[in-house]
Design an enzyme around this catalytic site. Structure first.
Site, short mmCIF file in Angstrom:
data_model
loop_
_atom_site.label_atom_id
_atom_site.label_comp_id
_atom_site.label_asym_id
_atom_site.label_seq_id
_atom_site.Cartn_x
_atom_site.Cartn_y
_atom_site.Cartn_z
N TRP A 76 0.83 -1.22 0.00
CA TRP A 76 0.00 0.00 0.00
C TRP A 76 0.86 1.27 0.00
O TRP A 76 0.33 2.37 -0.08
CB TRP A 76 -0.94 0.00 1.20
CG TRP A 76 -2.01 -1.07 1.14
CD1 TRP A 76 -2.18 -1.99 0.12
CD2 TRP A 76 -3.03 -1.35 2.10
NE1 TRP A 76 -3.26 -2.80 0.41
CE2 TRP A 76 -3.79 -2.43 1.62
CE3 TRP A 76 -3.37 -0.78 3.34
CZ2 TRP A 76 -4.88 -2.96 2.33
CZ3 TRP A 76 -4.46 -1.30 4.04
CH2 TRP A 76 -5.20 -2.38 3.54
N LYS A 77 2.16 1.12 0.15
CA LYS A 77 3.09 2.26 0.17
C LYS A 77 2.58 3.32 1.17
O LYS A 77 2.10 2.95 2.23
CB LYS A 77 3.26 2.82 -1.25
CG LYS A 77 3.71 1.73 -2.23
CD LYS A 77 4.16 2.26 -3.56
CE LYS A 77 4.60 1.11 -4.46
NZ LYS A 77 5.13 1.53 -5.73
N SER B 53 3.61 -2.26 -12.26
CA SER B 53 2.43 -2.07 -13.14
C SER B 53 1.62 -3.36 -13.33
O SER B 53 1.13 -3.62 -14.43
CB SER B 53 2.84 -1.47 -14.48
OG SER B 53 3.37 -0.18 -14.30
N GLY C 188 1.44 -2.69 -6.35
CA GLY C 188 1.36 -1.37 -5.73
C GLY C 188 -0.02 -0.77 -5.94
O GLY C 188 -1.00 -1.14 -5.28
N GLY C 189 -0.13 0.14 -6.89
CA GLY C 189 -1.36 0.90 -7.13
C GLY C 189 -2.63 0.07 -7.18
O GLY C 189 -3.65 0.43 -6.57
P1 13P Z 1 2.89 -0.43 -9.04
O1 13P Z 1 2.11 -1.73 -9.01
O2 13P Z 1 2.06 0.74 -8.63
O3 13P Z 1 3.61 -0.26 -10.33
O4 13P Z 1 4.02 -0.55 -7.90
C1 13P Z 1 4.83 -1.67 -7.86
C2 13P Z 1 5.59 -1.67 -6.60
O5 13P Z 1 6.50 -0.88 -6.40
C3 13P Z 1 5.21 -2.65 -5.58
O6 13P Z 1 6.14 -2.73 -4.56
#
Ligand code: 13P
Length: 250
Positions: A14-15, A215, A236-237
């Site tokens: 989730w950053k 991605s 991530g996103g």
């Molecule tokens: P995204 O899926 O948003 O590209 O991010 C990948 C990521 O850094 C997961 O740790």
């Protein structure tokens, strides 16, 4: 879903997103959607501030908890850091280590990453070691030497019998948040190289889980997971919406 003896692992990173109710709401929806499935392992890595709340939501579910970082030392006078003991108190089973955002934005060096891997393993938390090359390295044809150096430094002095408790996440920097994922073939080739390299010093290479990140979306997840050396995804996103994350899990 398995790749040989390796259970597929899907991790949501989730950053620096979500606060209280947002986080617990998202975790609830995901845990409900995953249900009793034990054929894959799903892990959520929320920010530190909501780990405890998300931990409560996930208790009794099949979804496990991970943290996004840890300090490589015991509880003590280290302002602003979080140690393994704190992560274990909220039942973190995994911890991300060496994410490129930390390597780049916070200049996290390989040495520190190596210490974090040792600390996680000593505390029986599975480290998810993130590696990946920037665009200029890919374009100059030096992807493998770059990744090999990252692996050698991060895994320095890790006992070979503990290697199976490490998860490696290949996240090319040009693919993170760019909408331009690696092709499934391209990622497979790198994953196979990583496994071959691990095999040169550990008998656990066949058990090691190697995830792809960058991605990942519902539209490309299944093709990536169909590759023989892609044992899961680091998302991530697309992990910030229950529907897209559940669609990725499939
Ligand atoms: P995204 O899926 O948003 O590209 O991010 C990948 C990521 O850094 C997961 O740790």
């Amino acid at each position: 879903m398995q790749n040989g003896s390796r259970k597929l692992l899907i991790i949501g990173n989730w950053k620096m997103h979500t606060t209280g109710a947002q986080a617990t709401g998202l975790a609830k929806e995901i845990a409900l959607g995953v249900g009793p499935r034990v054929d894959i392992q799903v892990v959520l890595c929320p920010p530190f501030t909501v780990l405890e709340g998300v931990s409560q939501v996930l208790s009794g579910s099949t979804v496990q908890l991970g943290a996004q970082n840890l300090y490589p030392g015991p509880m003590g006078a280290v302002t602003g850091e979080v140690c393994a003991e704190m992560l274990k108190a909220v039942y973190c089973a995994y911890v991300l280590v060496g994410h490129s955002e930390r390597r780049v934005l916070l200049r996290e060096p390989d040495e520190l990453i190596n210490q974090k891997i040792h600390t996680a393993l000593e505390n029986r938390i599975k480290p998810v070691l993130c590696i990946g090359e920037p665009l200029e390295v890919r374009d100059s044809g030096n992807t493998w030497p770059f990744l090999q150096t990252q692996l050698e430094r991060a895994l320095d002095k890790v006992p070979q019998d503990l290697i199976e408790n490490v998860v490696i996440a290949y996240e090319p920097l040009w693919a993170i948040g760019s909408g331009q994922p690696s092709s499934p073939d391209g990622a497979q080739a790198v994953h196979a190289q990583i496994r071959q390299f691990i095999d040169t010093f550990s008998s656990s290479a066949a058990k090691l889980r190697i995830l792809y990140g960058g991605s990942v979306k519902p539209e490309n997840a299944q093709q990536l997971l169909a590759q023989p050396d892609i044992d899961g995804l680091l998302v991530g996103g697309a992990s910030l919406k229950a529907k897209s994350f559940l669609d990725i899990i499939g």
